[in-house]
Design a protein around this motif. Structure first.
Motif, PDB file in Angstrom:
ATOM      1  N   UNK A 175       0.876  -1.183   0.000  1.00  0.00           N
ATOM      2  CA  UNK A 175       0.000   0.000   0.000  1.00  0.00           C
ATOM      3  C   UNK A 175       0.906   1.224   0.000  1.00  0.00           C
ATOM      4  N   UNK A 176       0.849   1.986  -1.084  1.00  0.00           N
ATOM      5  CA  UNK A 176       1.739   3.143  -1.195  1.00  0.00           C
ATOM      6  C   UNK A 176       1.186   4.291  -0.341  1.00  0.00           C
ATOM      7  N   UNK A 177       1.964   4.746   0.650  1.00  0.00           N
ATOM      8  CA  UNK A 177       1.444   5.794   1.536  1.00  0.00           C
ATOM      9  C   UNK A 177       1.263   7.118   0.806  1.00  0.00           C
ATOM     10  N   UNK A 178       0.353   7.946   1.345  1.00  0.00           N
ATOM     11  CA  UNK A 178       0.118   9.269   0.756  1.00  0.00           C
ATOM     12  C   UNK A 178       1.310  10.165   1.038  1.00  0.00           C
ATOM     13  N   UNK A 179       1.620  11.023   0.076  1.00  0.00           N
ATOM     14  CA  UNK A 179       2.663  12.030   0.296  1.00  0.00           C
ATOM     15  C   UNK A 179       2.119  13.381  -0.156  1.00  0.00           C
ATOM     16  N   UNK A 180       2.787  14.444   0.263  1.00  0.00           N
ATOM     17  CA  UNK A 180       2.382  15.793  -0.143  1.00  0.00           C
ATOM     18  C   UNK A 180       3.601  16.468  -0.768  1.00  0.00           C
ATOM     19  N   UNK A 181       3.383  17.129  -1.913  1.00  0.00           N
ATOM     20  CA  UNK A 181       4.477  17.827  -2.614  1.00  0.00           C
ATOM     21  C   UNK A 181       4.561  19.292  -2.199  1.00  0.00           C
ATOM     22  N   UNK A 182       5.770  19.790  -1.994  1.00  0.00           N
ATOM     23  CA  UNK A 182       5.931  21.246  -1.878  1.00  0.00           C
ATOM     24  C   UNK A 182       6.908  21.664  -2.973  1.00  0.00           C
ATOM     25  N   UNK A 183       6.689  22.852  -3.527  1.00  0.00           N
ATOM     26  CA  UNK A 183       7.487  23.249  -4.693  1.00  0.00           C
ATOM     27  C   UNK A 183       8.870  23.765  -4.327  1.00  0.00           C
ATOM     28  N   UNK A 184       9.059  24.058  -3.064  1.00  0.00           N
ATOM     29  CA  UNK A 184      10.359  24.549  -2.575  1.00  0.00           C
ATOM     30  C   UNK A 184      10.773  23.663  -1.407  1.00  0.00           C
ATOM     31  N   UNK A 185      12.057  23.455  -1.189  1.00  0.00           N
ATOM     32  CA  UNK A 185      12.435  22.645  -0.016  1.00  0.00           C
ATOM     33  C   UNK A 185      12.406  23.487   1.268  1.00  0.00           C
ATOM     34  N   UNK A 186      11.408  24.357   1.359  1.00  0.00           N
ATOM     35  CA  UNK A 186      11.309  25.288   2.489  1.00  0.00           C
ATOM     36  C   UNK A 186       9.848  25.390   2.917  1.00  0.00           C
ATOM     37  N   UNK A 187       9.594  25.204   4.224  1.00  0.00           N
ATOM     38  CA  UNK A 187       8.266  25.545   4.746  1.00  0.00           C
ATOM     39  C   UNK A 187       8.461  26.633   5.801  1.00  0.00           C
ATOM     40  N   UNK A 188       7.383  27.340   6.119  1.00  0.00           N
ATOM     41  CA  UNK A 188       7.488  28.434   7.088  1.00  0.00           C
ATOM     42  C   UNK A 188       7.114  27.935   8.482  1.00  0.00           C
ATOM     43  N   UNK A 189       7.831  28.439   9.468  1.00  0.00           N
ATOM     44  CA  UNK A 189       7.507  28.142  10.859  1.00  0.00           C
ATOM     45  C   UNK A 189       7.205  29.482  11.517  1.00  0.00           C
ATOM     46  N   UNK A 190       6.407  29.476  12.577  1.00  0.00           N
ATOM     47  CA  UNK A 190       6.122  30.761  13.233  1.00  0.00           C
ATOM     48  C   UNK A 190       7.065  30.944  14.415  1.00  0.00           C
ATOM     49  N   UNK A 191       7.723  32.105  14.503  1.00  0.00           N
ATOM     50  CA  UNK A 191       8.612  32.322  15.646  1.00  0.00           C
ATOM     51  C   UNK A 191       7.816  32.447  16.935  1.00  0.00           C
ATOM     52  N   UNK A 192       8.517  32.322  18.061  1.00  0.00           N
ATOM     53  CA  UNK A 192       7.825  32.308  19.355  1.00  0.00           C
ATOM     54  C   UNK A 192       7.119  33.639  19.631  1.00  0.00           C
ATOM     55  N   UNK A 193       7.739  34.722  19.179  1.00  0.00           N
ATOM     56  CA  UNK A 193       7.169  36.040  19.445  1.00  0.00           C
ATOM     57  C   UNK A 193       5.722  36.146  18.958  1.00  0.00           C
ATOM     58  N   UNK A 194       4.965  36.959  19.678  1.00  0.00           N
ATOM     59  CA  UNK A 194       3.565  37.190  19.260  1.00  0.00           C
ATOM     60  C   UNK A 194       3.589  37.958  17.938  1.00  0.00           C
ATOM     61  N   UNK A 195       2.985  37.381  16.920  1.00  0.00           N
ATOM     62  CA  UNK A 195       2.978  38.050  15.624  1.00  0.00           C
ATOM     63  C   UNK A 195       1.664  38.785  15.432  1.00  0.00           C
ATOM     64  N   UNK A 196       1.732  39.921  14.769  1.00  0.00           N
ATOM     65  CA  UNK A 196       0.497  40.661  14.522  1.00  0.00           C
ATOM     66  C   UNK A 196      -0.324  39.870  13.501  1.00  0.00           C
ATOM     67  N   UNK A 197      -1.663  40.024  13.554  1.00  0.00           N
ATOM     68  CA  UNK A 197      -2.523  39.234  12.647  1.00  0.00           C
ATOM     69  C   UNK A 197      -2.144  39.411  11.178  1.00  0.00           C
ATOM     70  N   UNK A 198      -1.745  40.640  10.785  1.00  0.00           N
ATOM     71  CA  UNK A 198      -1.483  40.804   9.349  1.00  0.00           C
ATOM     72  C   UNK A 198      -0.198  40.109   8.919  1.00  0.00           C
ATOM     73  N   UNK A 199       0.758  39.922   9.836  1.00  0.00           N
ATOM     74  CA  UNK A 199       1.971  39.157   9.469  1.00  0.00           C
ATOM     75  C   UNK A 199       1.603  37.673   9.308  1.00  0.00           C
TER      76      UNK A 199
END
Ligand code: SF4
Ligand code: SF4
Length: 461
Positions: A175-199
């Motif tokens: 059974x071939x497991x599902x995978x997800x493609x991303x077009x760049x070898x980079x995903x975004x993470x959110x820093x610990x600091x409180x970010x404003x809603x628009x960021x």
């Protein structure tokens, strides 16, 4: 052949106070002749709007340091000096030059070029102690950004099979497991600091446009983010799964914070997730001493994706810098090696984060053995944020950023990724690698200073 992936940068300047290396000061002996405004093609010198007889303060932000105005001023009234903000911003790892480079890339999406060759040190610490073998850089018209041959930067996330099993009728049994493609070898993470809603909004919109993801604490994902569910990875503790069933149902990937319980019962967690969602699961593991043991055990037990998280300098967590703590590149190499020895490297996806501050760090982290990387601070720095490595203040956003539109903030993030994408393409072209997934663990294309130093001088000293 997959459709060619393009990022569309657009010049998006911000009229905010940000870090720059030199400041220009107009001295009192200026006679307001206006010659500097004629010779500066970047319009750093303009007449005052309120009183055109006088010159306005020079606009250092647009200055390209050509020194022409200084040479041409008949009174020697202009002076360029190192800016005090430049000298006091940044810290042991995030140097002011890195901050300025990120800012400029976010500004126009272009590859940073100094134009004066590299005059820095021969080697350094962390990623700077590693070089890439660019010996294939022989066909600039064929490869790289302007090349005719397609270089793919997309990578797959998810569990993969070690081998396929076929039945007696030659039918596929595995059974071939599902995978997800991303077009760049980079995903975004959110820093610990409180970010404003628009960021936060901008991060999500940029991720959606770039066909990648943002890892976001599940409590931050309010109803206004619903239409971006495809590009958001909710981050939560294993104990919070039932409380966020509805959200997890819509997610394609989710991220669970590591807990020692997972070492004993990963299957239990996967079962629990399966009951509420079809999403792939990332286990977010702090890169502490002996993290290799944790990663190999999780991979053996069936983990699909493991996210190794070092600190903001790329150092091992919980160990003070300089106390023998390892850099992310060494942690990735060691984890990769252990998984190879265990014959399970191909089955699990490894994301690495911490201290990734330039496009070359992405490629280098992958050569060390990561499948892809996650970034947070570079996106903030691209908006003019400064890092101080201070207990009281760490990440400081420029005043006035709150008034900048979400569209502008989004475009700056897209620009930054556009510039990184171009640099990754250039590096891959020069290394003769056409698919980003082939970068993983390709350490034959890298040279590690510690190793050649030992090989060359180890026997002598
Ligand atoms: S060229 Fe020199 S003297 Fe003339 S306006 Fe500029 S700064 Fe003043
Ligand atoms: S140094 Fe060059 S770019 Fe900068 S303000 Fe003077 S003329 Fe303009």
């Amino acid at each position: 052949m997959p459709k060619k992936y393009h990022i569309h940068p657009k010049a998006t300047p911000l009229d905010l106070d940000y870090v720059f290396k030199f400041k220009i000061v107009r001295g009192e002996n200026c006679i307001n002749c206006g010659k500097c405004s004629k010779v500066c093609i970047y319009q750093a010198h303009k007449r005052s709007e309120s009183d055109p007889r006088k010159m306005a303060d020079p606009n250092t932000v647009v200055c390209k340091n050509c020194f022409r105005c200084i040479q041409e001023c008949p009174r020697g009234a202009l002076e360029k000096s190192l800016d005090n903000g430049f000298l006091t911003t940044g810290g042991s790892y995030w140097k002011p030059d890195m901050l300025i480079s990120l800012w400029k890339q976010a500004e126009d999406g272009n590859v940073p070029v100094s134009g004066a060759g590299y005059r820095g040190p021969f080697t350094g610490t962390g990623f700077d102690s590693m070089w890439t073998d660019m010996s294939e850089i022989v066909r600039p018209t064929r490869d790289g950004i302007h090349g005719r041959e397609y270089i793919s930067t997309s990578v797959e996330l998810g569990r993969k099979l070690n081998h396929l099993v076929f039945g007696t009728e030659k039918q596929l049994i595995s059974k071939v497991p599902d995978t997800v493609d991303v077009s760049l070898p980079i995903i975004f993470d959110t820093p610990i600091e409180k970010l404003s809603p628009h960021i936060k909004h901008a991060m999500v919109k940029a991720a959606s446009e770039l066909n990648t993801f943002v890892i976001m604490p599940v409590v931050d994902i309010t109803s206004e983010f619903e239409k971006y569910c495809d590009n958001i990875i909710p981050r939560l503790a294993a104990t919070e799964i039932s409380a966020h069933k509805d959200m997890l149902q819509k997610a394609r990937i989710l991220s669970i914070d590591y807990d020692d319980v997972l070492l004993k019962d990963l299957a239990g967690l996967m079962e629990k997730i399966k009951k509420v969602s079809h999403a792939l699961c990332i286990i977010r593991v702090p890169a502490v001493k002996d993290v290799e043991f944790t990663v190999t055990k999780l991979a053996r037990d069936g983990a699909e994706i493991i996210h190794l998280v070092a600190d903001y300098r790329g150092q091992e967590l919980n160990s003070p810098a300089g106390s023998g703590s390892r850099h992310l590149k060494d942690i990735i190499r060691s984890v990769h090696q252990r998984l190879v020895e265990d014959h399970i490297r191909d089955e699990v996806t490894i994301i690495a984060s911490g201290g990734i501050g330039a496009a070359e760090h992405v490629t280098k982290a992958m050569l060390c053995g990561a499948d892809l990387t996650a970034i947070d601070l570079p996106l903030m720095i691209g908006l003019g944020a400064r890092i101080y490595e201070d207990r009281e203040k760490f990440l400081v956003f420029p005043e006035g950023l709150a008034k900048i539109s979400t569209a502008t903030v989004t475009q700056r993030m897209i620009n930054l990724m556009g510039a990184w994408h171009s640099q990754i393409l250039e590096m891959m072209g020069a290394m003769g690698i056409r698919e980003a997934r082939r970068l993983r663990g390709e350490s034959g294309r890298a040279i590690f200073f510690e190793e050649i130093d030992k090989d060359t001088f180890g026997k002598l000293f």
